[in-house]
Design a protein around this motif. Structure first.
Motif, mmCIF file in Angstrom:
data_model
loop_
_atom_site.group_PDB
_atom_site.id
_atom_site.type_symbol
_atom_site.label_atom_id
_atom_site.label_comp_id
_atom_site.label_asym_id
_atom_site.label_seq_id
_atom_site.Cartn_x
_atom_site.Cartn_y
_atom_site.Cartn_z
ATOM 1 N N VAL A 25 -3.463 0.135 27.326
ATOM 2 C CA VAL A 25 -2.116 -0.221 26.601
ATOM 3 C C VAL A 25 -1.805 1.241 26.196
ATOM 4 O O VAL A 25 -2.346 1.662 25.917
ATOM 5 N N ASP A 26 -0.283 1.240 26.400
ATOM 6 C CA ASP A 26 0.834 2.585 25.422
ATOM 7 C C ASP A 26 1.069 1.978 24.006
ATOM 8 O O ASP A 26 1.414 1.542 23.549
ATOM 9 N N ILE A 27 -0.003 2.855 23.489
ATOM 10 C CA ILE A 27 0.393 2.866 22.018
ATOM 11 C C ILE A 27 0.912 3.707 22.145
ATOM 12 O O ILE A 27 0.196 5.424 21.922
ATOM 13 N N LEU A 28 1.568 4.346 20.318
ATOM 14 C CA LEU A 28 2.304 5.114 19.985
ATOM 15 C C LEU A 28 1.732 5.223 18.316
ATOM 16 O O LEU A 28 2.305 4.305 17.570
ATOM 17 N N GLY A 29 1.188 6.512 18.014
ATOM 18 C CA GLY A 29 0.637 6.805 16.676
ATOM 19 C C GLY A 29 -0.032 7.787 16.172
ATOM 20 O O GLY A 29 -0.491 8.299 17.449
ATOM 21 N N PRO A 30 -0.908 7.721 15.084
ATOM 22 C CA PRO A 30 -0.203 6.824 14.160
ATOM 23 C C PRO A 30 0.784 7.079 12.921
ATOM 24 O O PRO A 30 0.619 8.215 13.957
ATOM 25 N N MET A 31 1.181 6.172 12.501
ATOM 26 C CA MET A 31 2.474 5.965 12.186
ATOM 27 C C MET A 31 2.854 5.685 10.574
ATOM 28 O O MET A 31 1.641 5.599 10.331
ATOM 29 N N GLY A 32 3.398 6.674 10.256
ATOM 30 C CA GLY A 32 3.650 6.142 8.695
ATOM 31 C C GLY A 32 3.019 7.060 7.578
ATOM 32 O O GLY A 32 1.597 7.674 8.031
ATOM 33 N N ASN A 33 2.866 6.753 6.354
ATOM 34 C CA ASN A 33 1.649 7.285 5.477
ATOM 35 C C ASN A 33 0.957 5.643 5.240
ATOM 36 O O ASN A 33 1.368 4.832 4.777
ATOM 37 N N GLY A 34 -0.392 6.301 4.675
ATOM 38 C CA GLY A 34 -1.554 5.578 4.646
ATOM 39 C C GLY A 34 -1.386 4.931 3.516
ATOM 40 O O GLY A 34 -0.680 5.323 1.912
ATOM 41 N N PHE A 35 -2.648 3.934 2.906
ATOM 42 C CA PHE A 35 -2.186 4.050 0.683
ATOM 43 C C PHE A 35 -3.157 4.708 0.356
ATOM 44 O O PHE A 35 -3.567 5.234 0.998
ATOM 45 N N LYS A 36 -2.847 5.477 -0.514
ATOM 46 C CA LYS A 36 -2.999 6.229 -1.470
ATOM 47 C C LYS A 36 -4.548 5.486 -2.465
ATOM 48 O O LYS A 36 -4.416 4.983 -2.896
ATOM 49 N N ILE A 37 -5.509 6.397 -1.679
ATOM 50 C CA ILE A 37 -6.759 6.049 -2.501
ATOM 51 C C ILE A 37 -6.851 6.667 -3.780
ATOM 52 O O ILE A 37 -6.828 7.746 -3.916
ATOM 53 N N PRO A 38 -7.384 6.126 -5.213
ATOM 54 C CA PRO A 38 -7.288 6.419 -5.510
ATOM 55 C C PRO A 38 -8.418 7.257 -5.889
ATOM 56 O O PRO A 38 -9.510 6.999 -5.625
ATOM 57 N N ASP A 39 -8.315 8.829 -6.493
ATOM 58 C CA ASP A 39 -9.185 9.471 -6.955
ATOM 59 C C ASP A 39 -10.350 9.191 -7.947
ATOM 60 O O ASP A 39 -11.035 10.136 -8.359
ATOM 61 N N LYS A 40 -9.386 8.717 -9.211
ATOM 62 C CA LYS A 40 -10.787 8.219 -10.187
ATOM 63 C C LYS A 40 -11.007 7.253 -10.034
ATOM 64 O O LYS A 40 -10.686 5.891 -9.945
ATOM 65 N N PRO A 41 -11.757 6.457 -10.185
ATOM 66 C CA PRO A 41 -12.690 5.481 -10.172
ATOM 67 C C PRO A 41 -11.727 4.174 -10.714
ATOM 68 O O PRO A 41 -11.554 4.437 -11.954
ATOM 69 N N LYS A 42 -11.205 3.646 -9.874
ATOM 70 C CA LYS A 42 -10.729 2.304 -10.834
ATOM 71 C C LYS A 42 -10.766 0.906 -10.528
ATOM 72 O O LYS A 42 -11.912 0.925 -9.371
ATOM 73 N N ASP A 43 -9.830 -0.485 -10.825
ATOM 74 C CA ASP A 43 -10.670 -1.575 -10.526
ATOM 75 C C ASP A 43 -9.394 -1.473 -9.798
ATOM 76 O O ASP A 43 -8.404 -0.467 -10.157
ATOM 77 N N VAL A 44 -9.779 -2.155 -8.406
ATOM 78 C CA VAL A 44 -8.789 -2.767 -7.498
ATOM 79 C C VAL A 44 -8.917 -4.368 -6.904
ATOM 80 O O VAL A 44 -9.523 -4.709 -7.160
ATOM 81 N N VAL A 45 -7.402 -4.867 -7.143
ATOM 82 C CA VAL A 45 -7.125 -5.939 -6.521
ATOM 83 C C VAL A 45 -6.089 -5.891 -5.217
ATOM 84 O O VAL A 45 -5.638 -5.273 -5.124
ATOM 85 N N ILE A 46 -7.041 -6.267 -3.719
ATOM 86 C CA ILE A 46 -6.026 -6.383 -3.134
ATOM 87 C C ILE A 46 -6.291 -8.053 -3.123
ATOM 88 O O ILE A 46 -6.613 -8.928 -2.944
ATOM 89 N N VAL A 47 -4.009 -8.119 -2.223
ATOM 90 C CA VAL A 47 -3.556 -8.706 -2.544
ATOM 91 C C VAL A 47 -2.994 -9.629 -0.939
ATOM 92 O O VAL A 47 -2.428 -8.846 -0.825
ATOM 93 N N ALA A 48 -3.889 -10.493 -0.409
ATOM 94 C CA ALA A 48 -3.480 -10.858 0.892
ATOM 95 C C ALA A 48 -2.391 -11.921 0.892
ATOM 96 O O ALA A 48 -3.216 -12.998 0.537
ATOM 97 N N GLY A 49 -1.752 -11.444 1.416
ATOM 98 C CA GLY A 49 -1.000 -13.475 2.001
ATOM 99 C C GLY A 49 -1.363 -13.520 3.892
ATOM 100 O O GLY A 49 -0.312 -13.138 4.340
ATOM 101 N N GLY A 50 -1.299 -14.025 4.545
ATOM 102 C CA GLY A 50 -1.649 -14.556 6.019
ATOM 103 C C GLY A 50 -2.311 -13.429 6.936
ATOM 104 O O GLY A 50 -3.084 -12.624 6.443
#
Lengths: 258, 303
Positions: free
Chosen positions: A87-112
């Protein structure tokens, strides 16, 4: 970013019309970060013409996985690829998620199918010291519920919402997010979301009300993927931004909805 | 023997006849990691205007059968930012640099040409008188007289090679090409995109934020080719052909029909190496057909 020929390791239907493809592409997988994406050519014909953008679902150099829903001709062709195909693939593109550097609560919300890039994010988060991580997954029904197991296996508290109540609670994922805030005092998590625009708008509204930071991976039709064609613009409070170059992860507070 | 792919358009010297089309390649830097830019004959940069423009409301692109519609709306940071931020990179690479300009008035086209005239590394100016996505942008190439006026205004302000990029959304494209030639264009390039539209039947709304956009890609190739042939028969200046070129055979069709050079546009999105691969393909064809130089290829159509 690079254009390479990856090798399909596996490509299987995990739920009706949802496919998981594993691709071996050492140089590309090694660079990829959660929240970034790649574009893939679905065939050599002129229709469908453009490459299809897909978020990294799991990154495990020299391989990575993409999870996708068959929604049209391009993804149908992808679903027909077999192990061993190139497969012809091109990447990686864009910026990733910014991972918090200090410990924090995290909520991931996913739809479909929006859950796809959030698994890669969860894998990174689970490996770091965070207070608590919640994953809220919304789906139409049990048959289209994705990745519940993946989050649970990472030790993440996973909450499920389905439109018909066939699994988890019968509500939208955003209702569960709202309830999390109501149930907890001094709860100021970082929210990471991906899913339909209506869901993201609701997440943005909740985050604003609760004064929580919220980031979402947004989708737009993509042509070049490298910031050249200016085709994937979205509107933000500071003008048009490109999903491919400035995103695909945006601060939800910045996004101006159509 | 190695065929000679060099071609001259006005004063513009190209190492090979394959350029990348305006709006599909940024200013080249965006693609620097994806191919050897020095394999391309020329880079036509994204159209610039005097003042920055923010572009059209999204969605701006949508795929159509063997093609795509776009309505970017000339988003750009303006000529001054271009000179300051884009020229330095272009100085580091070897392809010819053709700067595309767009404006709302004849006067502004002239001012843009004047500003670029003294800028080194700008090898030629392509006048975009055919952008279908902004009010007023297209009209200049809809009529021979307004096309003449714009080209003439640019011609009077620059000694650099001037290329007029024509719209296909006209009845007689050869008449527009002739007017551009008469006004002093060193070459004409064609075609820009065809105005088109797509509708979402679920929402009953237009897919594009701008309602209409410009169609490009393989879907338009046969029409573009016919137009290049018509223009080639009418004018003496070189014709630069484009419209749906995906591989070298497409490019060769244009050249046989009369194009002195070609531009690759939408194909860059599908395969970032397309333009470089097309140049290699043309060379292989010439070698296989014992064609020594571009003279032996351009306009050799047997009718």
């Amino acid at each position: 970013m690079k254009q390479v020929l990856g090798k399909v390791v596996s490509n299987s239907e995990v739920k009706p019309e949802y496919f998981l493809m594993e691709i071996e592409a050492p140089s590309l997988a090694g660079e990829a970060k959660p929240g970034q994406f790649l574009t893939i050519r679905c065939g050599n014909a002129t229709s469908p013409l453009l490459r299809r953008p897909l978020g990294f679902h799991r990154i495990n150099d020299p391989r990575f996985q993409v999870l996708y829903e068959v929604v049209g001709k391009g993804t149908r062709l992808l679903s027909e690829m077999k192990a061993g195909n190139k497969v012809d693939i091109l990447g990686p593109m864009g910026n990733g998620f910014k991972i918090p550097d200090k410990p924090k609560d995290v909520v991931i919300v996913a739809g479909g199918i929006g859950v796809a890039p959030l698994v890669a994010l969860a894998e990174t988060l689970a490996g770091k010291k965070h207070k608590r991580i919640y994953a809220v997954i919304g789906a139409r029904d049990r048959k289209s519920l994705l990745c519940e197991r993946d989050f649970r296996d990472m030790g993440i508290e996973t909450l499920v919402a389905t439109d018909d109540g066939s699994c988890g609670r019968k509500c939208f994922a955003t209702q569960i997010l709202e309830d999390l805030f109501s149930a907890k005092r001094d709860f100021s998590p970082v929210i990471f979301a991906c899913g339909p625009e209506a869901m993201l708008q609701k997440v943005a509204a909740i985050a604003r009300k609760r004064k929580a930071e919220a980031y979402a991976s947004l989708e737009e039709n993509i042509a070049c993927g490298v910031g050249a064609c200016l085709g994937c613009a979205i509107e933000t409070r500071s003008g048009y931004k490109l999903v491919c170059e400035d995103g695909p992860v945006f601060n939800l507070n910045e996004v101006v909805w159509r | 023997m190695k065929p000679d792919l060099k071609v001259k358009i006005g004063k513009l010297k190209l190492k090979n006849p394959v350029m990348v089309a305006s709006g599909t390649f940024g200013s080249g830097e965006e693609y620097k990691d994806l191919l050897d830019l020095n394999k391309i004959g020329g880079i036509v940069t994204k159209s610039i205007t005097l003042k920055p423009r923010e572009g059209n409301a999204p969605p701006r692109i949508v795929e159509t059968p063997s093609g795509m519609l776009n309505s970017i709306g000339l988003q750009n940071d303006g000529v001054e930012a271009f000179i300051k931020e884009k020229i330095p990179f272009l100085k580091k690479i070897r392809p010819a640099v053709i700067v595309s300009i767009a404006a709302h008035s004849v006067n502004d086209y002239g001012r843009l040409a004047e500003r670029l005239d003294g800028v080194s590394r700008v090898d030629a100016i392509e006048i975009n008188i055919s952008c279908p996505n902004v009010k007023g942008g297209l009209e200049f190439s809809r009529e021979p007289f307004s096309a003449f006026e714009v080209v003439n205004a640019v011609r009077r302000k620059t000694k650099k090679t001037v290329i007029a990029k024509l719209s296909p959304n006209v009845t007689d494209i050869a008449a527009i090409a002739a007017a551009a030639e008469e006004a002093g264009a060193d070459a004409v390039s064609l075609v820009n995109t065809f105005t088109g539209m797509a509708v979402d039947v679920d929402t009953k709304r237009p897919v594009l934020g701008n309602i209409v956009g410009g169609l490009s890609g393989p879907a338009i190739k046969p029409v573009a080719l016919r137009m290049v042939w018509e223009v080639f028969k009418r004018v003496k200046v070189p014709v630069i052909g484009m419209g749906g070129i995906m591989e070298s055979e497409d490019a060769l069709e244009f050249m046989i029909a009369g194009a002195s050079a070609v531009q690759v546009g939408t194909a860059n999105f599908v395969n970032p190496r397309a333009a470089a691969e097309i140049a290699v393909g043309i060379e292989a064809y010439m070698r296989g057909n014992k064609i020594k130089n571009m003279k032996g290829l351009i306009g050799c159509l047997k009718v």
